[in-house]
Design a protein around this motif. Structure first.
Motif, short mmCIF file in Angstrom:
data_model
loop_
_atom_site.label_atom_id
_atom_site.label_comp_id
_atom_site.label_asym_id
_atom_site.label_seq_id
_atom_site.Cartn_x
_atom_site.Cartn_y
_atom_site.Cartn_z
N TRP A 11 -38.42 -59.00 59.79
CA TRP A 11 -37.75 -58.61 61.03
C TRP A 11 -37.17 -59.83 61.77
O TRP A 11 -36.02 -59.83 62.21
N ILE A 12 -37.99 -60.88 61.84
CA ILE A 12 -37.58 -62.07 62.60
C ILE A 12 -36.39 -62.76 61.92
O ILE A 12 -35.42 -63.14 62.56
N GLN A 13 -36.47 -62.90 60.61
CA GLN A 13 -35.42 -63.65 59.91
C GLN A 13 -34.39 -62.76 59.24
O GLN A 13 -33.34 -63.24 58.82
N GLY A 14 -34.73 -61.48 59.09
CA GLY A 14 -33.78 -60.59 58.44
C GLY A 14 -33.67 -60.87 56.97
O GLY A 14 -32.63 -60.61 56.36
N THR A 15 -34.73 -61.39 56.37
CA THR A 15 -34.66 -61.74 54.95
C THR A 15 -34.85 -60.55 54.04
O THR A 15 -34.54 -60.60 52.88
N ASP A 16 -35.36 -59.47 54.58
CA ASP A 16 -35.66 -58.31 53.74
C ASP A 16 -35.20 -57.04 54.43
O ASP A 16 -35.71 -56.68 55.47
N THR A 17 -34.25 -56.39 53.84
CA THR A 17 -33.79 -55.13 54.44
C THR A 17 -33.86 -54.01 53.43
O THR A 17 -33.17 -53.02 53.54
N SER B 96 -50.43 -58.11 62.93
CA SER B 96 -51.38 -58.19 61.82
C SER B 96 -50.67 -58.21 60.48
O SER B 96 -51.27 -57.98 59.45
N GLN B 97 -49.34 -58.43 60.54
CA GLN B 97 -48.57 -58.51 59.28
C GLN B 97 -47.55 -59.62 59.43
O GLN B 97 -47.24 -60.04 60.55
N ASP B 98 -47.03 -60.05 58.31
CA ASP B 98 -45.96 -61.05 58.36
C ASP B 98 -44.70 -60.41 58.97
O ASP B 98 -44.26 -59.35 58.54
N LEU B 99 -44.15 -61.04 59.97
CA LEU B 99 -43.01 -60.46 60.67
C LEU B 99 -41.67 -61.00 60.16
O LEU B 99 -40.62 -60.71 60.73
N ARG C 161 -41.84 -41.53 64.64
CA ARG C 161 -43.07 -42.21 64.93
C ARG C 161 -44.01 -42.11 63.74
O ARG C 161 -44.01 -41.11 63.03
N PHE C 162 -44.78 -43.16 63.53
CA PHE C 162 -45.67 -43.25 62.38
C PHE C 162 -47.08 -43.51 62.88
O PHE C 162 -47.53 -44.63 62.89
N HIS D 125 -36.83 -52.06 60.18
CA HIS D 125 -37.63 -52.83 59.23
C HIS D 125 -38.91 -52.07 58.90
O HIS D 125 -39.95 -52.32 59.48
N PRO D 126 -38.81 -51.15 57.94
CA PRO D 126 -39.90 -50.21 57.67
C PRO D 126 -41.13 -50.85 57.03
O PRO D 126 -42.17 -50.23 56.93
N ARG D 127 -41.03 -52.08 56.60
CA ARG D 127 -42.20 -52.69 55.95
C ARG D 127 -43.21 -53.22 56.95
O ARG D 127 -44.31 -53.60 56.57
N ILE D 128 -42.82 -53.30 58.19
CA ILE D 128 -43.78 -53.73 59.22
C ILE D 128 -44.38 -52.46 59.79
O ILE D 128 -43.70 -51.72 60.51
N THR D 129 -45.63 -52.19 59.43
CA THR D 129 -46.16 -50.85 59.62
C THR D 129 -47.33 -50.75 60.58
O THR D 129 -47.92 -49.69 60.73
N PHE D 130 -47.72 -51.84 61.24
CA PHE D 130 -48.95 -51.75 62.04
C PHE D 130 -48.76 -51.00 63.36
O PHE D 130 -49.72 -50.56 63.97
N SER D 131 -47.52 -50.83 63.81
CA SER D 131 -47.28 -50.10 65.05
C SER D 131 -46.85 -48.67 64.72
O SER D 131 -46.58 -48.35 63.56
N ASP D 132 -46.78 -47.80 65.72
CA ASP D 132 -46.27 -46.44 65.45
C ASP D 132 -44.73 -46.43 65.47
O ASP D 132 -44.10 -45.42 65.20
N HIS D 133 -44.11 -47.58 65.84
CA HIS D 133 -42.65 -47.72 65.74
C HIS D 133 -42.34 -48.73 64.65
O HIS D 133 -43.19 -49.54 64.29
#
Lengths: 208, 963
Positions: free
Chosen positions: B270-276, B264-267, B562-563, B604-612
C-alpha cells in the motif's frame, strides 16, 4: 433641502422615428444626420434640475424600433416610471404604430406609468402628415402627455423631458425606502434620493 | 506637467487626474516640533495631489497620494511606482509647512561628499490625515519650495470643498465621498496577483457563471461584473505572457480505515504501491463523475491563452523534476478509526497511535525510508493525517498549517469529522537563486463522515459542516474580495491550488444487499461500473448535495468494505452483515492551470488485518512556476490597462459585425457554426456578456451554443464568438414536436453600456430519432417529409410497429454477414450518418461499393443502439420494470408481455427475436446472451428513480427472450 429623484424612462416607437436622436439631443445636445438603426437597447442617464432646485435623474432605455425585436420590449418597459412613445409627424403610419405601443403599455405595463406621446421631426413640417390637432385629441382622450419635437434643431426636446420631470414626482408612488442597489431598473417606484440617511463621510475606506 | 506628475499618472485610471506632484523624503517618526535634529537618510517618496472630477453634480474630491519609487526587476532600467499610502482630503485633513535648515539629504542617489556636506534649505511638510489620534501625522522634507507651495495651496482648496460629515446628502446613485479611492486602496493592500489565494471553486467556474444575474433590461451589477472580468483577463493574460517553467511532483496518497487495529502486516504494497495483484488497474484515463464537462481537464496546459505570448510557450517552458528515480516526492496518508476506545473519544492526547503508524510507514518504505522525513501531521481522536517528503525538498515547503473539526456525537466529539494540512510548495530554483517564485498551495483533508446506509443526508450535512469549519489562520495577510480590500481571518480549505480529500466517507450503494453481491460475483465485464451507478457519493456529487465540483479517478478495484473477521462471508470474502461498498475514496479539485494526472487508483486487498482495505493513488502534478516579481509587475501594468471600464465621458463602444445570423439547415447530430465578430471601436476597454432575453429563460436554447459567453476586449481588438447549433437527443425530442423554422434572439450586454440583439434563424429537419413509440407509429412517411409537427396519421390508423426501426432490423436479418461483431465493435460514424439520413428521408439504404459489408453491419448495429438510446421514453414503460424484475422464468416472462402497451409488445418481440437470432449465430451462445443483456437491458428498461430495479434482474428478464 432640495429633493433628488430617480426615474426609469423608456423610449418606444416605430423604427426610424428618431428615438435615439431624441435621446442624443436630450443627453448630449448633439445630432447626427446619419445614425445607425438601434439593434438592441442603449442605457443612458440625464439629470434635470427643476425650478425648486430639486433634481430628477432619468435612467433612459432607448430601445430598438424594429418589429422583429418587439418580443423583447416588455423586458425594457417593465418597472418603467414613464414611457415616451415617439412618432414621425411626416409618417401617418408611425402614429398608428404609436397607438399600438400605447395600447400595449396600458394593458401590460405598470398602471401608474406616465406615458408621453411625442411627435418628432418638426423641422420637416413641410411634409407633415399628422396634424397637431389629431395627435393632441388622441392624447387627451387617452390621458397622455403630448408634445412635438425636433431632435435635429432641438426644438421642444428639453421641454417635453422637463414636463415629464415635473409630473413624475407628483404621480409616481414614492419608494418607502431607498434601495441600496445601484442596478438600474432595480426599483419599480421612483426613488426620492434625498430621503436616504446620510452616509458616513469618507473616513472609513481610507485607512490605508 | 513635469516628470513626477507623469510618473504618478501611470498609476491612475482615466477617471482621475494628477494636480501636482513633488519628490520628497519621508521622515519616519519626525514631527513638526523636532525640526532640524539629525535626520537619517530616508526613503524617497512622491507626494501628489490626485483628484476625481465630481460625478453627478458633486464637487471635485482630492487626495494626497504618497508613492514609492522602486527599481524594476528586469533589465529595462525603468522605475516602477507604487502607491504607498492614500490620504483623502476631507474636512478633517490638514497640511502645514515649516522652513528648516538641515544637512543635505540625498534625494537623487548621488552620494558625493560635496553634496553631503552642504547645508540645505528646505521645508518640512506635515500631513495630518484626520482628527483621530490614532492616525499619525506624516512628515516629509523637500527643497522644491515652489512646487510645495502649489501642493499645499491645492490641498487647502480641496479641503474647502470637501464633503463634511453633516452637510452631505447621500443618494444611492451619487457615490459616497471618496468611493473612487476604493480602487486604489485595494491596489495598495494587495497589489500582487501571485500572493492571492483564490477560491479553487471559483477558479474552476467558467467566467460567465461568476457574473451577477442579468437579463435584458436588467443589466445586473455592472460594477461587480467589471471587476470579475478584469481580474479574469489580467490573471490569464499575465500568466500567459510571463515566462514560465514547469515543475513536476509525484504524490502518493493513501487512505486507510484501520478499525482500531495496530499494524500487524507489512504495509509496503500500500505504502509503495509495489503490489497491485488482483486489483489491476485497467483503464486509467481520468473520468469525471460530472460527465463530459470536465473531460480533458488534464490537457488544460495545452489550451490557448487569450493572448499569445511574445514567443512560443514551448521555447520558454522547461520541465524540471526532482530526480530521475520514480519515487514519490510526497507521501500523504490518512488514517481513520485509529483508536476505537471510549477514552480516546474524550482525551486524545496520546501520540502512541500516531507514533506506531509512523514507524509502520517508515518500515514499509524499507531502505528508502532514509530518503524521507515527516513534514507534518494532524490527529483528531481516530483521524490522523501525515505527510512525508523527500529530505532534499523539505526546504521547499512553507506556511504549513494544520486544522481539525469534529462532527461526531453531539457535533463535537471527534469520532467523526476531519483533519487538514495546508502547505505551500515553492520549487527549488536551480537557475537563479535571487528570484522569488510563486508557491503552489496544497490542502489535504482526511475525513470520516457519518456511518450507515440511511444516513445519506447526514453525511452530506457533515461534509458541508466539516469543510466550513476546517480553516487556517491567515495571520496578517489581506485578501481581495471582489476588488475590495477586506481582511479575512482565515483561509478555507478551498483557498488553494490543489485540494485533495482522502476519506472514509461511509457512502454506500443504493441497491439491495443481494444484488450488490450477485453483481460483484458475476462475470460481467462492466460489473464495477454498473454498481458505481448506484454509488451514493457519485449521486451526491451529481445532485450537488456534497463534494460539488470534486473529481475522482475511475474506480477499477473491488469495494474496500467490509471484511469483518469471525462473521459469515460471501464468496468474495465480504461479511454478510454489511453491504459491500466503496467507502474509502480519494477526491480532488485543482486549479485549471495545474496538470493533474493520476497514474493509479487501487485498493490493496492483501492487507487484511482491518475490516477495510486500504486505497492508494499516485498522482503526477505539473505546476507552472512563475517569477513573483515579474508576474506581479506584469499584472499591475495589465490592471492599469483595463482599469477603466466606466468613464465619465467615454461610452464603451462594442460593434457587432451583424445583427442576424442564419445557420441554414440544421439536422440531428450534425454540427454547424458561424462566427460573430465583436469589435471594440472605442477608446476604453470594454467587457461583454451574453445575458438572458427573459428572466426565467435560459441563456440560449438546447440546440444552440455560444463560446465564449463573456470577455474583455481592448480598444481596437476583435473577439470572435462562435455561435453553433448541435441537435442532440434532448434537443431533437423537443424540436421534433415544434415548427421547422427556428429563431432565437441573443442579447449581448456591454458592461456599463448597451444591450445588443443578434437574431439567429435556422431551418430544422425533422428526424425519426429521439421520438417516442406512439408518435413513430403515426408517421405517414419519412420524418423529413412532415410538413408540420401535427402532420400525423389519425390515431386509429396508426401502424403496428415503427417502420424506421423495423427497416434497421430487416436489413440486418437479410444481410449475409457475420453478426458476432455487432454491438461490440465501434462503428464508422460516417456510415452511421448515411443510415440515419436514409431513415429520415425514407430513401433506400445505398452504400458505395467500396464499403465492406461487415463495416456496414456494424454501423447498422450502432444505429439501432442510437435509436433506442435517443427515445425519450424506454421501450418498456418504467412502471412495469418492477414486475419485469420479479419474473423468474421464461414462461412468466412471455406472459407478462400481455401487460405491455401494444406498441411496446411489437417492438419487444421483433427486437428480442432479432437478438435471439444474433445469439444463435454465435459460437458461444450463452456468453453472447450475457453480453447483449448487459448492453440492452439498461436501454430497453431504462433506469428510473421512481421505480428502482436491480440492474441484474433487468438483465435476467431480457435474457429469457434471447436464450
Amino acid at each position: 433641502m432640495s429633493k433628488q429623484y430617480q426615474f426609469k424612462l423608456v423610449l418606444l416607437g416605430e423604427s426610424a422615428v428618431g428615438k435615439s436622436s431624441l435621446v442624443l439631443r436630450f443627453v448630449k445636445d448633439q445630432f447626427d444626420d446619419y445614425r445607425e438603426s438601434t439593434i438592441g437597447a442603449a442605457f443612458l442617464t440625464q439629470t434635470v434640475t427643476l425650478d425648486d432646485q430639486s433634481t430628477v435623474k432619468f435612467e433612459i432605455w432607448d430601445t430598438a424600433g424594429q418589429e422583429r425585436y418587439k418580443s423583447l420590449a416588455p423586458m425594457y418597459y417593465r418597472n418603467a416610471n414613464c414611457a415616451v412613445v415617439v412618432y414621425d409627424i411626416t409618417q401617418t403610419s408611425s402614429l398608428e404604430k404609436a397607438r399600438t405601443w400605447i395600447r400595449e403599455l396600458q394593458r401590460q405595463a405598470d398602471p401608474s406609468i406616465v406615458i408621453a406621446l411625442c411627435g418628432n421631426k418638426t423641422d420637416l413640417s413641410a411634409r407633415r402628415q399628422v396634424s397637431q390637432e389629431e395627435a393632441r385629441k388622441y392624447a387627451e382622450e387617452e390621458g397622455l402627455m403630448w408634445g412635438e419635437t425636433s431632435a435635429k434643431t432641438g426644438e421642444g426636446v428639453s421641454e417635453i423631458f422637463t414636463a415629464i420631470a415635473k409630473k413624475l414626482p407628483l404621480t409616481a408612488p414614492q419608494a418607502s425606502r431607498a434601495g441600496s442597489s445601484a442596478r438600474p431598473a432595480a426599483g419599480r417606484a421612483g426613488v426620492d434620493l434625498s430621503q436616504q440617511s446620510t452616509p458616513q463621510a469618507g473616513g472609513d475606506q481610507c485607512n490605508c | 506637467m513635469g516628470f513626477m506628475e507623469d510618473l504618478v499618472r501611470t498609476l491612475l485610471r482615466q477617471t482621475e487626474l494628477v494636480d501636482v506632484a513633488i519628490e520628497a523624503e519621508y521622515l519616519p517618526g519626525a514631527t513638526a516640533a523636532s525640526t532640524d535634529s539629525d535626520i537619517a537618510l530616508g526613503n524617497r517618496r512622491i507626494l501628489a495631489v490626485v483628484f476625481h472630477p465630481g460625478s453627478f453634480g458633486g464637487p471635485e474630491e482630492g487626495s494626497v497620494f504618497i508613492c514609492k519609487r522602486t527599481p524594476w526587476g528586469d533589465d529595462t532600467g525603468l522605475e516602477d511606482v507604487e502607491i504607498d499610502r492614500i490620504i483623502p482630503i476631507s474636512d478633517a485633513f490638514s497640511i502645514s509647512m515649516a522652513q528648516t535648515r538641515r544637512n543635505a539629504v540625498d534625494l537623487h542617489g548621488n552620494t558625493t561628499a560635496s553634496i553631503l556636506n552642504q547645508s540645505q534649505a528646505g521645508f518640512l511638510v506635515t500631513v495630518v490625515p484626520g482628527e483621530s489620534t490614532e492616525e499619525e501625522s506624516l512628515t516629509f522634507f523637500t527643497d522644491n519650495t515652489q512646487a510645495l507651495r502649489v501642493l499645499v495651496a491645492e490641498c487647502k482648496r480641496f479641503k474647502d470643498q470637501a464633503p463634511g460629515g453633516a452637510e452631505f446628502v447621500g443618494s444611492y446613485q451619487a457615490p459616497e465621498p471618496f468611493s473612487w479611492l476604493r480602487h486604489y486602496l485595494s491596489r495598495t493592500k494587495t497589489p500582487q496577483l501571485s500572493s492571492l489565494a483564490w477560491d479553487i471553486r471559483v477558479t474552476n467556474t467558467p467566467l460567465h457563471a461568476q457574473l451577477s444575474p442579468a437579463s435584458a433590461g436588467s443589466p445586473g451589477d455592472d460594477k461587480f461584473d467589471a471587476t470579475v472580468v478584469q481580474h479574469d483577463w489580467v490573471s490569464k493574460t499575465a500568466k500567459a505572457t510571463t515566462t514560465r517553467e514547469q515543475f513536476q511532483l509525484k504524490l502518493r496518497v493513501g487512505t486507510f480505515n484501520v478499525n482500531g487495529c495496530i499494524p500487524s502486516q507489512d504495509l509496503s504494497s500500500w505504502i509503495q504501491g509495489t503490489d497491485t495483484t488482483g486489483v489491476g488497474s485497467i483503464d486509467l484515463s481520468p473520468v469525471s463523475p460530472l460527465g463530459s464537462a470536465f473531460t480533458g481537464i488534464n490537457t488544460v496546459l495545452d489550451q490557448k491563452s487569450p493572448i499569445e505570448p511574445e514567443t512560443p510557450l514551448t521555447a520558454k517552458t522547461s520541465i524540471t523534476t526532482i530526480d530521475e528515480y520514480d519515487l514519490p516526492d510526497i507521501f500523504v496518508f490518512g488514517f481513520q478509526e485509529l483508536d476505537l476506545s471510549t477514552e480516546a473519544l474524550l482525551y486524545s492526547t496520546s501520540t502512541f497511535r500516531e507514533d506506531t503508524w509512523t514507524t509502520a510507514i517508515l518500515a514499509a518504505l524499507g531502505e528508502k525510508a532514509t530518503l524521507y522525513e515527516k513534514l507534518a501531521s494532524k490527529q483528531l481522536v481516530g483521524m490522523l493525517l501525515v505527510i512525508f517528503t523527500k529530505k532534499e525538498i523539505v526546504g521547499c515547503f512553507s506556511d504549513i498549517q494544520v486544522s481539525s473539526a469534529a462532527a461526531g456525537i453531539m457535533g463535537f466529539l471527534g469520532n467523526k469529522g476531519g483533519t487538514a494540512i495546508r502547505l505551500a510548495f515553492t520549487p527549488p530554483d536551480t537557475k537563479d537563486s535571487t528570484r522569488a517564485l510563486v508557491p503552489t498551495v496544497f490542502t489535504f483533508v482526511n475525513a470520516h463522515l457519518a456511518a450507515f446506509d440511511e444516513m445519506y443526508e447526514k453525511r452530506n450535512a457533515d461534509f458541508q459542516d466539516v469543510s466550513r469549519r476546517l480553516t487556517f489562520p491567515t495571520g496578517s495577510v489581506q485578501v481581495m474580495d471582489n476588488g475590495n480590500a477586506t481582511s479575512a481571518s482565515a483561509y478555507s480549505i478551498y483557498d488553494c491550488d490543489v485540494l485533495i480529500w482522502l476519506v472514509y466517507l461511509n457512502y454506500r450503494l443504493d441497491l439491495p444487499d443481494q444484488d450488490v453481491r450477485d453483481i460483484l460475483d458475476s462475470q460481467y465485464e462492466d460489473k464495477l461500473e454498473t454498481l458505481l451507478k448506484y454509488d451514493q457519493l457519485r449521486k451526491a456529487i451529481r445532485t450537488k448535495k456534497a463534494f460539488e465540483g470534486f473529481l475522482e479517478h475511475s474506480i477499477t478495484h473491488l469495494p474496500t468494505y467490509r471484511f469483518s473477521p469471525g462473521l459469515p462471508t460471501d464468496a468474495l470474502g465480504y461479511d454478510m452483515k454489511r453491504k459491500p461498498a466503496w467507502t474509502d475514496r480519494v477526491l480532488y479539485m485543482h486549479d485549471p492551470s495545474i496538470g493533474f494526472h493520476q497514474t493509479s487508483y487501487t485498493g490493496h486487498p492483501r492487507i487484511t488485518f482491518s475490516d477495510h482495505r486500504p486505497v492508494a493513488t499516485e498522482i503526477d502534478i505539473t505546476i507552472n512556476v512563475y517569477d513573483k516579481g515579474q508576474l506581479d509587475s506584469i499584472a499591475r501594468k495589465l490592471y492599469r490597462q483595463v482599469d477603466v471600464l466606466e468613464h465619465p465621458s467615454l461610452q464603451p463602444a462594442l460593434r457587432l459585425n451583424t445583427d442576424s445570423l442564419n445557420l441554414g439547415t440544421i439536422s440531428y447530430r450534425r454540427r454547424v457554426s458561424q462566427e460573430l465578430r465583436l469589435e471594440n471601436t472605442g477608446k476604453i476597454p470594454c467587457a461583454y456578456r451574453f445575458i438572458r432575453p427573459e428572466d426565467e429563460a435560459p441563456l440560449y436554447p438546447e440546440w444552440l451554443n455560444v463560446e465564449p459567453l463573456a470577455g474583455l476586449i481592448l480598444p481596437g481588438e476583435v473577439v470572435n464568438v462562435e455561435i453553433s447549433a448541435y441537435v442532440g437527443d434532448k434537443a431533437a425530442s423537443e424540436l421534433n414536436l415544434g415548427p421547422k423554422e427556428l429563431e432565437w434572439t441573443f442579447v449581448v450586454h456591454t458592461i456599463y453600456g448597451r444591450d445588443s440583439f443578434v437574431g439567429v434563424t435556422a431551418t430544422y429537419e425533422y428526424t425519426c430519432f429521439a421520438t417516442n413509440l406512439d408518435r413513430l407509429l403515426r408517421l405517414k412517411g419519412s420524418a423529413r417529409s412532415l410538413t408540420s409537427p401535427d402532420d400525423l396519421l389519425p390515431e386509429e390508423n396508426a401502424r403496428n410497429a415503427p417502420k424506421d426501426f423495423m427497416k434497421l432490423i430487416n436489413w440486418l436479418m437479410g444481410a449475409d454477414t457475420d453478426l458476432n461483431v455487432l454491438f461490440t465493435t465501434s462503428a464508422d460514424e460516417n456510415l452511421v450518418q448515411v443510415i440515419q439520413e436514409c431513415l429520415d428521408t425514407g430513401e433506400e439504404f445505398t452504400f458505395s461499393k467500396n464499403e465492406e459489408k461487415t463495416a456496414i453491419a456494424i454501423a447498422f448495429g450502432a444505429t439501432i443502439l442510437q435509436f433506442l438510446k435517443a427515445m425519450p421514453d424506454p421501450v418498456i414503460p418504467a412502471s412495469l420494470h418492477t414486475q419485469c424484475a420479479q419474473v423468474t422464468n421464461r414462461d412468466d416472462a412471455f406472459e407478462l408481455l400481455e401487460a405491455f402497451p401494444p406498441a411496446s409488445v411489437n417492438v419487444w418481440i421483433s427486437f428480442t427475436a432479432f437478438l435471439h437470432f444474433v445469439c444463435q449465430s454465435s459460437e458461444d451462445t450463452d456468453a453472447r446472451v450475457v453480453q447483449l443483456a448487459m448492453i440492452f437491458a439498461p436501454i430497453l428498461l431504462r433506469d428510473d428513480d421512481a421505480y428502482p430495479v436491480s440492474p441484474f434482474k433487468r438483465r435476467r428478464f431480457l435474457s429469457f427472450f434471447m436464450s
